[in-house]
Design a protein around this motif. Structure first.
Motif, PDB file in Angstrom:
ATOM      1  N   LEU A   1      39.821  40.793  53.116  1.00 23.80           N
ATOM      2  CA  LEU A   1      41.035  40.929  52.311  1.00 23.80           C
ATOM      3  C   LEU A   1      40.878  42.032  51.283  1.00 23.80           C
ATOM      4  O   LEU A   1      39.771  42.356  50.851  1.00 23.80           O
ATOM      5  CB  LEU A   1      41.334  39.596  51.611  1.00 23.80           C
ATOM      6  CG  LEU A   1      41.467  38.376  52.527  1.00 23.80           C
ATOM      7  CD1 LEU A   1      41.667  37.103  51.718  1.00 23.80           C
ATOM      8  CD2 LEU A   1      42.627  38.579  53.502  1.00 23.80           C
ATOM      9  N   LYS A   2      41.982  42.583  50.866  1.00 29.29           N
ATOM     10  CA  LYS A   2      41.985  43.729  49.958  1.00 29.29           C
ATOM     11  C   LYS A   2      41.727  43.283  48.528  1.00 29.29           C
ATOM     12  O   LYS A   2      42.317  42.330  48.042  1.00 29.29           O
ATOM     13  CB  LYS A   2      43.330  44.452  50.041  1.00 29.29           C
ATOM     14  CG  LYS A   2      43.425  45.701  49.176  1.00 29.29           C
ATOM     15  CD  LYS A   2      44.787  46.360  49.341  1.00 29.29           C
ATOM     16  CE  LYS A   2      44.894  47.592  48.449  1.00 29.29           C
ATOM     17  NZ  LYS A   2      46.237  48.226  48.573  1.00 29.29           N
ATOM     18  N   HIS A   3      40.827  44.016  47.854  1.00 27.61           N
ATOM     19  CA  HIS A   3      40.557  43.755  46.444  1.00 27.61           C
ATOM     20  C   HIS A   3      41.483  44.612  45.587  1.00 27.61           C
ATOM     21  O   HIS A   3      41.599  45.812  45.790  1.00 27.61           O
ATOM     22  CB  HIS A   3      39.104  44.109  46.089  1.00 27.61           C
ATOM     23  CG  HIS A   3      38.093  43.304  46.840  1.00 27.61           C
ATOM     24  ND1 HIS A   3      37.753  42.024  46.500  1.00 27.61           N
ATOM     25  CD2 HIS A   3      37.349  43.609  47.930  1.00 27.61           C
ATOM     26  CE1 HIS A   3      36.833  41.572  47.334  1.00 27.61           C
ATOM     27  NE2 HIS A   3      36.577  42.513  48.221  1.00 27.61           N
ATOM     28  N   ASN A   4      42.135  43.983  44.652  1.00 29.78           N
ATOM     29  CA  ASN A   4      42.925  44.735  43.672  1.00 29.78           C
ATOM     30  C   ASN A   4      43.119  43.859  42.443  1.00 29.78           C
ATOM     31  O   ASN A   4      42.930  42.651  42.481  1.00 29.78           O
ATOM     32  CB  ASN A   4      44.270  45.191  44.247  1.00 29.78           C
ATOM     33  CG  ASN A   4      45.147  44.030  44.684  1.00 29.78           C
ATOM     34  OD1 ASN A   4      45.569  43.229  43.877  1.00 29.78           O
ATOM     35  ND2 ASN A   4      45.421  43.959  45.992  1.00 29.78           N
ATOM     36  N   LYS A   5      43.494  44.494  41.346  1.00 30.71           N
ATOM     37  CA  LYS A   5      43.632  43.789  40.079  1.00 30.71           C
ATOM     38  C   LYS A   5      45.083  43.456  39.751  1.00 30.71           C
ATOM     39  O   LYS A   5      45.411  43.161  38.610  1.00 30.71           O
ATOM     40  CB  LYS A   5      43.015  44.617  38.960  1.00 30.71           C
ATOM     41  CG  LYS A   5      41.509  44.815  39.117  1.00 30.71           C
ATOM     42  CD  LYS A   5      40.916  45.533  37.926  1.00 30.71           C
ATOM     43  CE  LYS A   5      39.409  45.664  38.080  1.00 30.71           C
ATOM     44  NZ  LYS A   5      38.795  46.352  36.913  1.00 30.71           N
ATOM     45  N   GLU A   6      45.934  43.486  40.766  1.00 31.81           N
ATOM     46  CA  GLU A   6      47.332  43.146  40.531  1.00 31.81           C
ATOM     47  C   GLU A   6      47.464  41.650  40.247  1.00 31.81           C
ATOM     48  O   GLU A   6      46.799  40.823  40.857  1.00 31.81           O
ATOM     49  CB  GLU A   6      48.181  43.507  41.747  1.00 31.81           C
ATOM     50  CG  GLU A   6      48.198  44.999  42.063  1.00 31.81           C
ATOM     51  CD  GLU A   6      49.003  45.302  43.321  1.00 31.81           C
ATOM     52  OE1 GLU A   6      49.597  44.351  43.868  1.00 31.81           O
ATOM     53  OE2 GLU A   6      49.047  46.471  43.740  1.00 31.81           O
ATOM     54  N   LYS A   7      48.339  41.338  39.316  1.00 27.79           N
ATOM     55  CA  LYS A   7      48.545  39.926  38.972  1.00 27.79           C
ATOM     56  C   LYS A   7      49.257  39.176  40.085  1.00 27.79           C
ATOM     57  O   LYS A   7      49.007  38.003  40.330  1.00 27.79           O
ATOM     58  CB  LYS A   7      49.343  39.821  37.669  1.00 27.79           C
ATOM     59  CG  LYS A   7      48.569  40.267  36.442  1.00 27.79           C
ATOM     60  CD  LYS A   7      49.366  40.010  35.171  1.00 27.79           C
ATOM     61  CE  LYS A   7      48.547  40.406  33.944  1.00 27.79           C
ATOM     62  NZ  LYS A   7      49.306  40.156  32.678  1.00 27.79           N
ATOM     63  N   ASN A   8      50.153  39.859  40.769  1.00 27.46           N
ATOM     64  CA  ASN A   8      50.901  39.209  41.851  1.00 27.46           C
ATOM     65  C   ASN A   8      50.218  39.492  43.184  1.00 27.46           C
ATOM     66  O   ASN A   8      50.507  40.484  43.856  1.00 27.46           O
ATOM     67  CB  ASN A   8      52.350  39.703  41.857  1.00 27.46           C
ATOM     68  CG  ASN A   8      53.093  39.320  40.597  1.00 27.46           C
ATOM     69  OD1 ASN A   8      52.913  38.230  40.064  1.00 27.46           O
ATOM     70  ND2 ASN A   8      53.924  40.228  40.108  1.00 27.46           N
TER      71      ASN A   8
END
Length: 286
Positions: free
Chosen positions: A87-94
């Motif tokens: 799965l993709k790592h990101n710092k988005e809240k949603n």
């Protein structure tokens, strides 16, 4: 395959000359209801012992990891789930709900305590959602009021050179209960197991095994002698159950015999009503 039967259960266990669950807000003295004098033990304490047993007997076995333990941060374990599922790592809240669900399912498959007790896994940059566990355990409560005793002890080994100059020994105290019989009640929801965690019959059998042996590998001088005396399991013939749990719990009654304050399990009278409602089977595991 997830379980297809609801379960309710009752545990009876005792402590002799020990502190079963210290209260940090009371100098680590045994927990007691200030109004009634009855002792109690938190659900967190009991679940910790179950986790420890499962880790001890199934360590390294796929699907039987323990999430709640101090080896690594929880967020690091959540990130591991994202890596394992690609799965993709990101710092988005949603976050993408599908990604969170995949990560949640990974945690349920790989961690026994998530599959059984559930977990809040919504922290960090790689959240895995919130799992409501099918197994819930109430606080344990003593059958009789407890008598907490503060015992004076001595220590001969000093920690610093300065303290050795004040004398040969130091005085200390430890709190303990001479004897107490505790009762705890719990629930296994087949509906939640089917909906979220996929808890299996093998997991349920391991749960019973862990409850029976939870004190056998947890002995310490502070906790004294703790023994699981009885485990009663009510098995329903359906997913949602055939009878309210409190009706079943009321069929098991433990009360002290007349005479001196209880100091052994034999000082209690245990009554079990064998007549079960239709669709409910009672098994005495120990």
């Amino acid at each position: 395959m997830a379980i297809s039967n609801r379960y309710d259960f009752v545990m009876l266990f005792d402590v002799e000359n020990g502190n079963p669950n210290g209260d940090p807000d009371a100098g680590n003295s045994p927990r007691v209801d200030a109004e009634t004098g009855y002792g109690y033990i938190t659900d967190v304490c009991l679940k910790r012992k179950i986790r420890n047993y499962v880790e001890l007997c199934r360590e390294g076995e796929a699907g039987y990891g323990i999430l709640i333990k101090p080896d690594r941060s929880l967020n690091a374990k959540f990130t591991e789930a994202y890596d394992a599922e690609g799965l993709k790592h990101n710092k988005e809240k949603n976050k993408n709900p599908d990604d969170v669900k995949k990560a949640r399912d990974y945690m349920c498959r790989n961690y026994f305590d998530v599959r059984t007790f559930g977990a809040v896994m919504s922290t960090g940059d790689d959240p895995c959602g919130i799992v409501r566990g099918p197994v819930q355990i109430n606080f344990a409560k003593s059958i009789s009021p407890v008598n907490i005793q503060d015992v004076t002890i001595t220590r001969q080994a000093r920690t610093t050179e300065e303290r050795t100059e004040t004398g040969g020994t130091e005085m200390g105290r430890k709190s303990m209960i001479p004897y107490a019989l505790y009762r705890a009640e719990g629930y296994v929801s087949a509906a939640l197991a089917n909906k979220i965690t996929n808890m299996s019959e093998a997991d349920v059998e391991l749960l019973w095994e862990a409850i029976i042996n939870m004190f056998e590998h947890d002995h310490s001088a502070a906790r004294g002698k703790m023994c699981m005396r009885k485990l009663f399991v009510f098995k329903h013939s359906s997913v949602l159950g055939n009878c309210p749990s409190h009706v079943l719990f009321d069929r098991i009654v433990a009360k002290p015999k007349d005479g001196m304050p209880p100091r052994a399990f034999s000082d209690y009278e245990l009554t079990v009503d064998p007549h079960m409602p239709e669709g409910v089977e009672l098994t005495e595991k120990i």
